[in-house]
Design a protein around this motif. Structure first.
Motif, mmCIF file in Angstrom:
data_model
loop_
_atom_site.group_PDB
_atom_site.id
_atom_site.type_symbol
_atom_site.label_atom_id
_atom_site.label_comp_id
_atom_site.label_asym_id
_atom_site.label_seq_id
_atom_site.Cartn_x
_atom_site.Cartn_y
_atom_site.Cartn_z
ATOM 1 N N LEU A 18 0.846 -1.178 0.114
ATOM 2 C CA LEU A 18 -0.122 0.169 -0.012
ATOM 3 C C LEU A 18 0.692 1.369 0.153
ATOM 4 O O LEU A 18 0.712 2.121 -0.704
ATOM 5 C CB LEU A 18 -0.965 -0.138 1.350
ATOM 6 N N GLN A 22 0.680 4.124 -2.657
ATOM 7 C CA GLN A 22 0.929 5.552 -1.901
ATOM 8 C C GLN A 22 1.982 6.464 -2.803
ATOM 9 O O GLN A 22 1.881 7.377 -3.315
ATOM 10 C CB GLN A 22 1.157 5.484 -0.415
ATOM 11 N N MET A 59 4.459 5.000 -5.596
ATOM 12 C CA MET A 59 4.654 4.777 -6.921
ATOM 13 C C MET A 59 3.495 5.083 -7.821
ATOM 14 O O MET A 59 3.460 5.078 -9.011
ATOM 15 C CB MET A 59 5.213 3.356 -7.144
ATOM 16 N N HIS A 60 2.171 5.229 -7.231
ATOM 17 C CA HIS A 60 1.014 5.528 -7.829
ATOM 18 C C HIS A 60 0.696 4.227 -8.773
ATOM 19 O O HIS A 60 0.023 4.735 -9.796
ATOM 20 C CB HIS A 60 1.071 6.900 -8.446
ATOM 21 N N GLN A 106 -4.871 1.011 -7.915
ATOM 22 C CA GLN A 106 -5.239 0.369 -6.765
ATOM 23 C C GLN A 106 -5.896 -0.923 -7.426
ATOM 24 O O GLN A 106 -6.578 -0.950 -8.537
ATOM 25 C CB GLN A 106 -6.123 1.225 -5.999
ATOM 26 N N LEU A 108 -5.454 -4.976 1.695
ATOM 27 C CA LEU A 108 -4.810 -3.476 1.975
ATOM 28 C C LEU A 108 -4.821 -2.777 0.627
ATOM 29 O O LEU A 108 -4.502 -1.613 0.740
ATOM 30 C CB LEU A 108 -3.631 -3.718 2.705
ATOM 31 N N LEU A 142 10.395 5.805 -11.162
ATOM 32 C CA LEU A 142 10.347 5.578 -9.493
ATOM 33 C C LEU A 142 10.199 7.219 -9.440
ATOM 34 O O LEU A 142 9.465 7.763 -8.410
ATOM 35 C CB LEU A 142 11.152 5.014 -8.899
ATOM 36 N N PRO A 198 7.033 10.604 -10.698
ATOM 37 C CA PRO A 198 5.739 10.880 -10.100
ATOM 38 C C PRO A 198 6.190 11.743 -8.878
ATOM 39 O O PRO A 198 5.305 12.577 -8.524
ATOM 40 C CB PRO A 198 5.275 9.727 -9.840
ATOM 41 N N ILE A 199 7.433 11.476 -8.120
ATOM 42 C CA ILE A 199 7.542 12.196 -6.828
ATOM 43 C C ILE A 199 7.993 13.735 -7.389
ATOM 44 O O ILE A 199 7.569 14.630 -6.800
ATOM 45 C CB ILE A 199 8.941 11.692 -6.322
ATOM 46 N N ASN A 253 4.701 15.458 -8.613
ATOM 47 C CA ASN A 253 3.813 15.684 -7.444
ATOM 48 C C ASN A 253 4.300 17.008 -6.740
ATOM 49 O O ASN A 253 3.803 17.758 -6.481
ATOM 50 C CB ASN A 253 3.650 14.431 -6.613
ATOM 51 N N ARG A 268 -4.849 14.487 -9.729
ATOM 52 C CA ARG A 268 -4.548 13.393 -10.444
ATOM 53 C C ARG A 268 -5.898 12.846 -11.051
ATOM 54 O O ARG A 268 -5.682 12.439 -12.236
ATOM 55 C CB ARG A 268 -3.948 12.227 -9.697
ATOM 56 N N LEU A 283 -7.614 0.350 6.714
ATOM 57 C CA LEU A 283 -7.011 0.747 5.550
ATOM 58 C C LEU A 283 -7.955 0.282 4.313
ATOM 59 O O LEU A 283 -7.395 0.529 3.300
ATOM 60 C CB LEU A 283 -5.641 0.167 5.535
ATOM 61 N N GLY A 318 -10.811 0.046 1.789
ATOM 62 C CA GLY A 318 -11.926 1.021 1.414
ATOM 63 C C GLY A 318 -10.802 2.344 0.754
ATOM 64 O O GLY A 318 -9.705 2.249 0.769
ATOM 65 N N ASP A 319 -11.563 3.839 0.746
ATOM 66 C CA ASP A 319 -10.678 4.530 0.031
ATOM 67 C C ASP A 319 -10.310 5.341 1.504
ATOM 68 O O ASP A 319 -10.856 6.265 2.050
ATOM 69 C CB ASP A 319 -11.718 5.396 -0.584
ATOM 70 N N PHE A 329 -4.997 9.254 3.471
ATOM 71 C CA PHE A 329 -3.923 8.882 4.420
ATOM 72 C C PHE A 329 -3.383 10.339 4.981
ATOM 73 O O PHE A 329 -2.298 10.326 5.480
ATOM 74 C CB PHE A 329 -2.678 8.444 3.268
#
Lengths: 450, 490, 265
Positions: free
Chosen positions: A285, A290, A292-293, A296, A376, B64, B67-68, B71, B97, B446, B448-449, B452
């Protein structure tokens, strides 16, 4: 014991204590009797322990089979009738179209009753409670196949889950309560229809091939889509964990020097093997979704998580197989001038392959039954809605997996889903059993004793 | 260009490089009448390796990192004012997004062209209307800043993709050129390739370390985040567990004590069931049973170990729970309210652990040398006396290790407690009460949606951290004891 | 086979501790011991010698039914101790082994303290009524095994921490503590150095006073040093049995002669 200090024995000329007393061996003395009784008791405890274990196994097998088998049958109502072009046009012209088809259907039913000389009063609402709303099914069929108009068509209409339950014993006349879903009086009609061969129990193919259904339709739920989800996950696990696992094992077993780095790897592998699976779910998760996107609920993510989880198992069994290849084989290869790498890849690895494959299959079987991490990463809930429409989609589209689907059903409030959950377990266990049998065959077939 | 295509192109360059490198080495050998140092295929492999490894490495790192970076820069575009009351930057970014992928889909569906989707001056209402028509706006409101950020997000992403493609292809081609130039007959191709393969092997072995690092990082960062929102002392010493979703979890009481109590209580019940049965089964199988009994009973018991935990969970929920209720429930003894309870989960978990305890103990008992048994039998001891007074004391450290491993299993087990233990966090002594565990709560917080940024979801990471540390501690101690024990008899 | 001196029935009972006749031992389908007849005298040391694999250890283990612990092993024939057939269904091997103790090839002290090692036998057989009696048995056993001086200050230390020779004497003390009538020793010195061996041999000679001792050894010198009578086994057959002196100086059988002169073995 703290500290024992003994005084030197006072009188030990030895004579009195060591002169053998004459006792007959044929007579069991009292103490021996007692000791033998305690021996028998101890042995009985052991047997009891094993029997308890086996008893649990039998109880589980019995629960699974007795509760799960009904999921593989479904109750259908078979009616043959003809809808003519006029009837079709007439029905399509009305405001409540499906209602019109139901009229046709009821007519056909009463006709069939007359033919079979069944005399039972019934109304359309009773029929609706038994087969849901047949009108829509019929309408959809003719809209799709207009050429069948005027021809006799045999319709197999799924009975409601309560009728299903009545026929497989889940519901009885005693525990049924009148509701808008089923009245007690309807059961008379059902009995007559069963006798007349109109309601039949047939094998439930839609359960095997279908996708999950909404919470209000337990009868329509199938496990097929999540089997596909599991399959794509296993593809990911196989194609990642086998090469990585084998490569890591070869390094550790054949090349790794004795140093801190190697120790670190070893410690990590043995500890990862014992980390709770839910923690791998958290890893998936946090890292894959969270951070590396990645999408889901995707089998790809599930596969990645399960790969990380299975790797220690595969590495441990692969190393055992590599270790089992005697050093003389390596020496022989090195002796004719092969490099260390060639000796390993040309000789040791092929000889260890059956063992590696066996270990891999067992690792895959373990991964196939794993549920917690999948919850998860979102492979739970109403996600197995249908089959993926492409190969890539199989990896990326939201889907469930067999064990997660079983959990989804078990967590729903409608009891009718429990039967599906047990049925799903049978399907899952069949897969696991076949994989294990395959592993046993592989081991038997290629086992080599040096 | 999709990543799949890029991968295929790199592989194609590698194949061409293989053929060219091999050919060049052979040609060199033929013209200069020297022997090749290595087999021709090694020259080819050398080129292919130099094409694929750096190219794929760049690709993975880029995928890798991008995206960071994206973002972060998009996050800078969103003004503080655009973040609604009770929301957070993380939520807004998720919205961005979603809007971006909505734009993607709209372009793919032909509702707007690429230029229009990128056009920052395009009319806001026009875009949102078109998106809504395409069924691409499902969530709340798209505001002006969100839409602009989404557009920026798409532009940055596609630029990044393009740069990555160029970098990867350049690396592949450069690798190919380098490899081909090297392919002279006296080049030690085999050694180079073997060095490369060895590096790959080391990389594969290091994944174990990476996994651990990944676990630790994903737990640590989110746990720190959680403790920023919720005081650590209240978490570790709080006696109440009652997450509320109102006020974004602000009023929740998230004390771990009731969860730990449930966890240890259930594990304790499980061990009470599994240890005696497993141990006696192991003693019987290794000391008493004839080969035929062993050949049948051992694999049968091990079937219990191969059954997935979801099956045990269902067994607890639907078979054992109702059975226990019929005995201890309101109609019977009257101390059990519902099927889900500590006893249900503990009992079923105990069944699951029987083969685990028995096969570990079996190994350990078999490691006790035969000479010990002979010595005891030679003195006239019965089998049970030998087992109780010689074998078990000798095997004790190993058995303790096995029990600790079983305890760690029980503490980390999820599915059985999720389905069989109940959902209410409770500090009670009655084993027929429903309680809940650390693992069950991780799942419930954790699934469901999960949002965070709220403590109600983040607490799961703190729970995971606790679970990880407890089980890791148990495992390390257990493995240490077992290893010491084995050394004693090796 | 050498004729035993003719004696009357009552005398034979007193002169023969163990009488084996027509003993056969099978391991699965292998016939390991064939037709062994032997009488063993009380309060003496009898040595079994012979090349490895000749069955001497196997035969020794039939005397206290240690072979029962091996599933595939089957014994036929008759072994009488004090005139009682030890393979009689009425006989409990546990009781038998209290009467016929055993010392093994490799010292095998239990992973317990020295005290508990010696006390183990008396405890399971209920030989001591209280702690002080047990203490006394332990002390006297250690004394008889010549280990008292070395062990008295470290009774709480694990037996496995002693030297090899001490461990073997501890095992002998452990066997003595049960107060057996017969002690079987299966190559008791093969894992020991010469000095430890000498001590154990000395001990065996002392023990002869109170116990009937049967010792298997692959060392002919040892047999000559410690035993009064010697039996030579070859390929599962008892070839020759008699006073040790006679066997070594005047063997009747060609095979015995070949063995003791070192032509095979």
């Amino acid at each position: 014991m703290s500290d024992t200090t003994l005084s030197s024995p006072a009188a030990s000329d030895g004579k009195d204590s060591s002169v053998p007393q004459k006792t007959s061996l044929y007579k069991e003395d009292a103490l021996t009797k007692k000791r033998n009784a305690s021996e028998k008791r101890f042995q009985a405890y052991g047997i009891t322990a094993i029997l308890i274990g086996l008893f649990f196994l039998v109880v589980m097998a019995y629960s699974i089979i007795s509760e799960g088998i009904p999921a593989f049958t479904r109750t259908v109502l078979t009616v043959e009738f003809t809808v003519t072009q006029e009837q079709f046009d007439d029905a399509e012209g009305q405001l409540f179209k499906t209602r019109a088809y139901e009229g046709v259907f009821t007519e056909a039913m009463s006709q069939q009753f007359q033919e079979k000389e069944i005399a039972v009063p019934f109304d359309i609402t009773a029929i609706e409670r038994i087969v849901g709303k047949p009108g829509n099914t019929i309408r959809q069929y003719y809209l799709a196949n207009p050429d069948q108009l005027g021809e006799p068509v045999e319709f197999e209409l799924a009975a409601s889950s309560r009728v299903d339950g009545y026929l497989n014993g889940r519901l009885t006349r005693d525990n049924i309560t009148d509701s808008r879903f089923l009245m007690k009086s309807d059961l008379d009609l059902v009995d007559v229809l069963v006798e007349g061969g109109i309601i039949q129990t047939v094998f439930n193919w839609p359960f095997i091939t279908g996708a999950d259904s909404g919470v209000d339709n337990p009868g329509g739920a199938g496990i097929g889509a999540s089997v596909v989800g599991s399959l794509f996950m296993m593809l990911v696990v196989l194609f990642l964990s086998l090469p990585i696992g084998v490569a890591a094992s070869i390094y550790l077993e054949e090349f790794a020097p004795q140093n801190k780095f190697t120790d670190l790897i070893e410690v990590n592998i043995s500890n990862l093997a014992a980390v709770p699976s839910i923690v791998f779910g958290i890893l998936g998760l946090a890292v894959f979704i969270q951070f590396m996107h990645l999408p889901q609920s995707a089998p790809l993510v599930g596969g990645l998580v399960l790969t990380l989880m299975t790797l220690p198992t595969i590495i441990i069994s692969t190393r055992a197989s590599l270790k089992a290849v005697p050093p003389s084989i390596r020496d022989a290869a090195l002796g004719v001038g092969a490099s260390k790498m060639q000796a390993v890849f040309h000789h040791v690895l092929p000889l260890a392959m059956p063992g590696i494959l066996t270990g891999t299959i067992i690792g895959l079987a373990q991964a196939l039954g794993e549920t917690a991490p999948l919850l998860l990463i979102g492979m739970v809930g109403f996600v197995a809605r249908g089959y993926p429409d492409s190969f890539v989609g199989g990896f990326l589209d939201p889907n469930s997996a067999m064990p997660a689907q079983i959990y989804t059903w078990a967590a729903r409030s409608d009891f009718a889903f429990y039967e599906k959950a047990w049925g799903g377990i049978i399907v899952l266990l069949i897969f696991l059993l076949s994989m294990n049998i395959l592993a046993i065959i592989l081991r038997r077939r290629f086992e080599r004793r040096w | 260009m999709p990543v799949v295509w890029l991968i295929l192109i790199v592989l194609a360059i590698a194949v061409v490089g293989y053929v060219l490198g091999r050919g060049r080495a052979l040609a060199g050998a033929a013209s200069e009448h020297v022997k090749l140092h290595s087999l021709p295929s090694y020259y080819g492999s050398n080129v292919a390796m130099k094409v694929a490894v750096p190219a794929f490495l760049i690709m993975v790192v880029w995928l890798l990192a991008q995206p960071i970076i994206v973002n972060n820069s998009v996050s800078g575009l969103i003004p503080e004012t655009a973040i609604a009351e009770g929301s957070s930057r993380g939520l807004v970014l998720a919205e961005v997004r979603r809007a971006a992928s909505g734009l993607d889909n709209a372009v793919a569906a032909g509702i707007m062209d690429e230029d229009f989707a990128r056009n920052a001056r395009a009319d806001f209402n026009d875009i949102t209307t078109r998106l809504r028509d395409a069924g691409q706006i499902v969530t709340s409101q798209i505001t002006q800043p969100i839409l602009r950020a989404a557009q920026e997000y798409r532009i940055l992403n596609s630029t990044g993709r393009l740069l990555m493609t160029i970098a990867v292809l350049l690396a592949a081609l450069a690798g190919a050129a380098w490899g081909i130039l090297e392919s002279k007959p006296n080049f030690r191709a085999r050694n180079t390739v073997e060095q490369g393969v060895k590096a790959l092997l080391i990389a594969a072995a290091s994944i174990a370390i990476l996994t651990t690092v990944g676990i630790v990082f994903s737990l640590v960062f989110n746990t720190i985040e959680f403790f920023r929102l919720y005081p650590a002392l209240d978490f570790f010493f709080g006696l109440t567990w009652s997450p509320t979703f109102s006020g974004r979890g602000g009023n929740s009481e998230l004390g771990i004590i009731p969860l730990l109590w449930g966890t240890f209580y259930i594990s304790f019940v499980a061990l009470i069931v599994a240890v005696p049965i497993g141990l006696f089964a192991a003693v019987y199988l290794s000391e008493y049973a004839g080969p035929k009994v062993r050949a049948v009973a051992k694999p049968l018991l091990e079937i219990l170990a191969g059954i997935p935990t979801i099956v045990y969970g269902l067994f607890a929920l639907l078979t054992v729970g109702p059975l226990l209720v019929s005995i201890f429930g309101p109609d019977g003894v009257g101390i059990m309210q519902a099927g889900t309870a500590v006893m249900t989960a503990g009992l079923v978990m105990g069944i699951m652990l029987i083969p685990f305890v028995s096969s570990l103990s079996d190994d350990i008992i078999n490691a006790v040398p035969q000479a010990m048994r002979d010595g005891s039998y030679g003195l006239g001891a019965t089998k049970s006396e030998t087992v109780k007074q010689v074998i078990l004391p000798a095997a004790l450290p190993g058995i303790v290790g096995a029990i600790l491993l079983a305890a760690s299993r029980a503490i980390g087990e999820t599915m059985i407690v999720v389905l069989g233990a109940g959902a209410a966090a409770r500090l009670s002594l009655n084993p027929f009460d429903a309680m809940t565990t650390v693992t069950a709560k991780i799942v419930s917080q954790l699934t469901g949606d999960a949002d965070f940024s709220s403590p109600v979801a983040l607490v799961a990471f703190a729970l995971g951290m606790t679970l990880f540390i407890v089980t890791l501690g148990l495992n390390v101690v257990a493995l240490y004891i077992v290893r010491k024990y084995r050394e004693q008899y090796d | 086979m050498k004729e035993m001196p003719k004696i009357d029935k009552a005398d034979e009972m007193s002169e023969t501790k163990i009488a084996a006749s027509k003993v056969q031992v099978y391991y699965g389908t292998t016939h390991a011991i064939k037709d062994v007849d032997i009488n063993i005298q009380p309060r003496s040391v009898t040595a079994f010698i012979g090349p490895s694999g000749c069955g001497k250890s196997t035969f020794l283990r039939t005397i206290n039914r240690m072979n029962d612990t091996i599933d595939i092993c089957r014994v036929e024939g008759e072994i009488l101790i004090d005139g009682e057939d030890i393979y009689d269904p009425k006989v409990d091997p546990v009781q038998l082994r209290a009467k016929v103790g055993m010392v093994f090839q490799k010292p095998n002290p239990f992973p317990k303290s020295i005290y508990d090692n010696v006390a183990y036998g008396p405890r399971i057989h209920g030989l001591a009524k209280n702690k002080s009696e047990l203490d006394e048995i332990v002390a006297s056993s250690l004394q008889k095994a010549g280990l008292w001086e070395e062990a008295k200050d470290r009774l709480d230390e694990p037996g496995t921490g002693m030297s090899g020779g001490q461990q073997q004497r501890l095992c002998i003390a452990r066997a003595i503590a049960v107060n057996p009538e017969v002690i079987l020793m299966d190559e008791p010195c093969s894992a020991l150095d010469p000095i430890a061996t000498a001590k154990v041999e000395e001990l065996i000679d002392e023990l002869r006073e109170n116990f009937t001792i049967v010792i298997v050894t692959h060392s002919m010198q040892q047999a000559a040093r410690v035993s009064q009578r010697t039996a030579f086994f070859h390929l599962g057959i008892l070839v020759e049995e008699g006073p040790t002196q006679d066997i070594f100086t005047n063997p009747q059988d060609k095979r015995t002669q070949d063995y003791i002169t070192g032509r095979f073995g």
